[in-house]
Scaffold this motif. Structure first.
Motif, PDB file in Angstrom:
ATOM      1  N   GLY A  54       7.785   4.081   3.817  1.00 43.40           N
ATOM      2  CA  GLY A  54       7.144   2.838   4.230  1.00 43.40           C
ATOM      3  C   GLY A  54       6.024   2.398   3.317  1.00 43.40           C
ATOM      4  N   ARG A  55       5.931   2.973   2.112  1.00 37.03           N
ATOM      5  CA  ARG A  55       4.911   2.568   1.147  1.00 37.03           C
ATOM      6  C   ARG A  55       5.490   1.542   0.187  1.00 37.03           C
ATOM      7  N   PRO A  84      -1.511  -1.513   0.543  1.00 38.48           N
ATOM      8  CA  PRO A  84      -1.378  -0.220   1.227  1.00 38.48           C
ATOM      9  C   PRO A  84      -2.128  -0.172   2.560  1.00 38.48           C
ATOM     10  N   ALA A  85      -3.340  -0.718   2.597  1.00 37.77           N
ATOM     11  CA  ALA A  85      -4.107  -0.709   3.842  1.00 37.77           C
ATOM     12  C   ALA A  85      -3.447  -1.599   4.888  1.00 37.77           C
ATOM     13  N   TRP A  86      -2.931  -2.750   4.470  1.00 36.02           N
ATOM     14  CA  TRP A  86      -2.258  -3.630   5.428  1.00 36.02           C
ATOM     15  C   TRP A  86      -1.006  -2.975   5.998  1.00 36.02           C
ATOM     16  N   GLN A 101      -6.815 -10.487   8.486  1.00 36.05           N
ATOM     17  CA  GLN A 101      -7.946 -11.184   7.897  1.00 36.05           C
ATOM     18  C   GLN A 101      -7.944 -10.808   6.420  1.00 36.05           C
ATOM     19  N   ALA A 102      -7.560 -11.751   5.578  1.00 33.32           N
ATOM     20  CA  ALA A 102      -7.276 -11.443   4.181  1.00 33.32           C
ATOM     21  C   ALA A 102      -8.407 -11.860   3.245  1.00 33.32           C
ATOM     22  N   GLY A 103      -9.640 -11.684   3.673  1.00 37.74           N
ATOM     23  CA  GLY A 103     -10.777 -11.967   2.811  1.00 37.74           C
ATOM     24  C   GLY A 103     -10.803 -13.411   2.363  1.00 37.74           C
TER      25      GLY A 103
END
Length: 231
Positions: A54-55, A84-86, A101-103
């Motif tokens: 799933g990476r 990766p964090a998302w 929330q994408a900055g």
């Protein structure tokens, strides 16, 4: 239970119909700027190919808004970028559509089809006009199977072996069931030359006979093969 209104039904049918046959990132971009944009307005579409864990192993960025080169490079970075964090957040949420929330990119929405035994895919829409709600999540979930199949076709086309124009001609006649002698007459070359071309083609495809070559190589109309030709 959510259901599309008349306008959404029309856009959904148009989007699903248009998604069939998408095989390049360019075609996917044009589709995203029409049918997808009508349903889910966005500024950036991230397309992720996932491995068995799933990476993300590849990230492509399709955007209609202006992006600085460094910003685009970060979004496409499958290791150091935000992807990766998302993906971890999405997996922790049980694989359901995930509002983001994408900055500086504002509101976003991520959903995917993996991990699968053969690797899955995920997409993220960034620059949404407002925070994604139930309806946006539902619409992306409806479209996800078609996006996944399109990304699979794009990945397969990118991995297709590079062949010469002459090999492409021979493959075209091979699919028609022609013998080496018949192909030679059609192309004005000797049967031995046809055989030599086929032997090289078998090695490129990793196959051992005509039937396997036809099954292995994508079935495309001859003009389209120019996209993957070498001189």
């Amino acid at each position: 239970m959510l259901s599309p209104d008349a306008r959404e039904q029309e856009y959904l049918l148009h989007a699903i119909d248009g998604a069939h046959g998408l095989a390049t990132l360019g075609e996917l971009f044009l589709w995203s700027q029409g049918a997808l944009q009508a349903l889910l307005p966005h500024g950036v579409l991230l397309c992720m190919q996932l491995d068995e864990q799933g990476r993300a192993r590849r990230v492509d960025c399709l955007h209609s808004t202006m992006l600085a080169p460094a910003e685009r490079a970060l979004l496409c970075d499958a290791r150091q970028g935000p992807v990766p964090a998302w993906l971890r957040l999405w997996q922790q949420a049980g694989g359901r559509p995930l509002p983001l929330q994408a900055g500086a990119m504002g509101h976003g929405l991520l959903h995917g089809s993996g991990p699968l035994a053969s690797g899955g895919s995920a997409v993220a829409l960034l620059g949404l006009p407002a925070a994604a709600g139930l309806r946006e999540c539902w619409l992306l979930q409806l479209l996800l199977p078609y996006l996944h199949l399109a990304l699979q076709r794009i990945a397969t086309a990118a991995q297709a072996p590079t062949i010469s124009p002459r090999q492409a001609e021979i493959m075209q006649w091979l699919r028609e069931g022609k013998s080496n002698e018949e192909i030679g007459r059609l192309l004005g070359i000797s049967p031995l030359t046809v055989k030599n071309h086929l032997q090289r083609l078998y090695r490129q495809l990793g196959v051992s006979n005509r039937a396997h070559a036809v099954a292995q190589f994508p079935i495309l109309p001859l003009p389209d093969l120019s996209k993957i030709f070498t001189v």
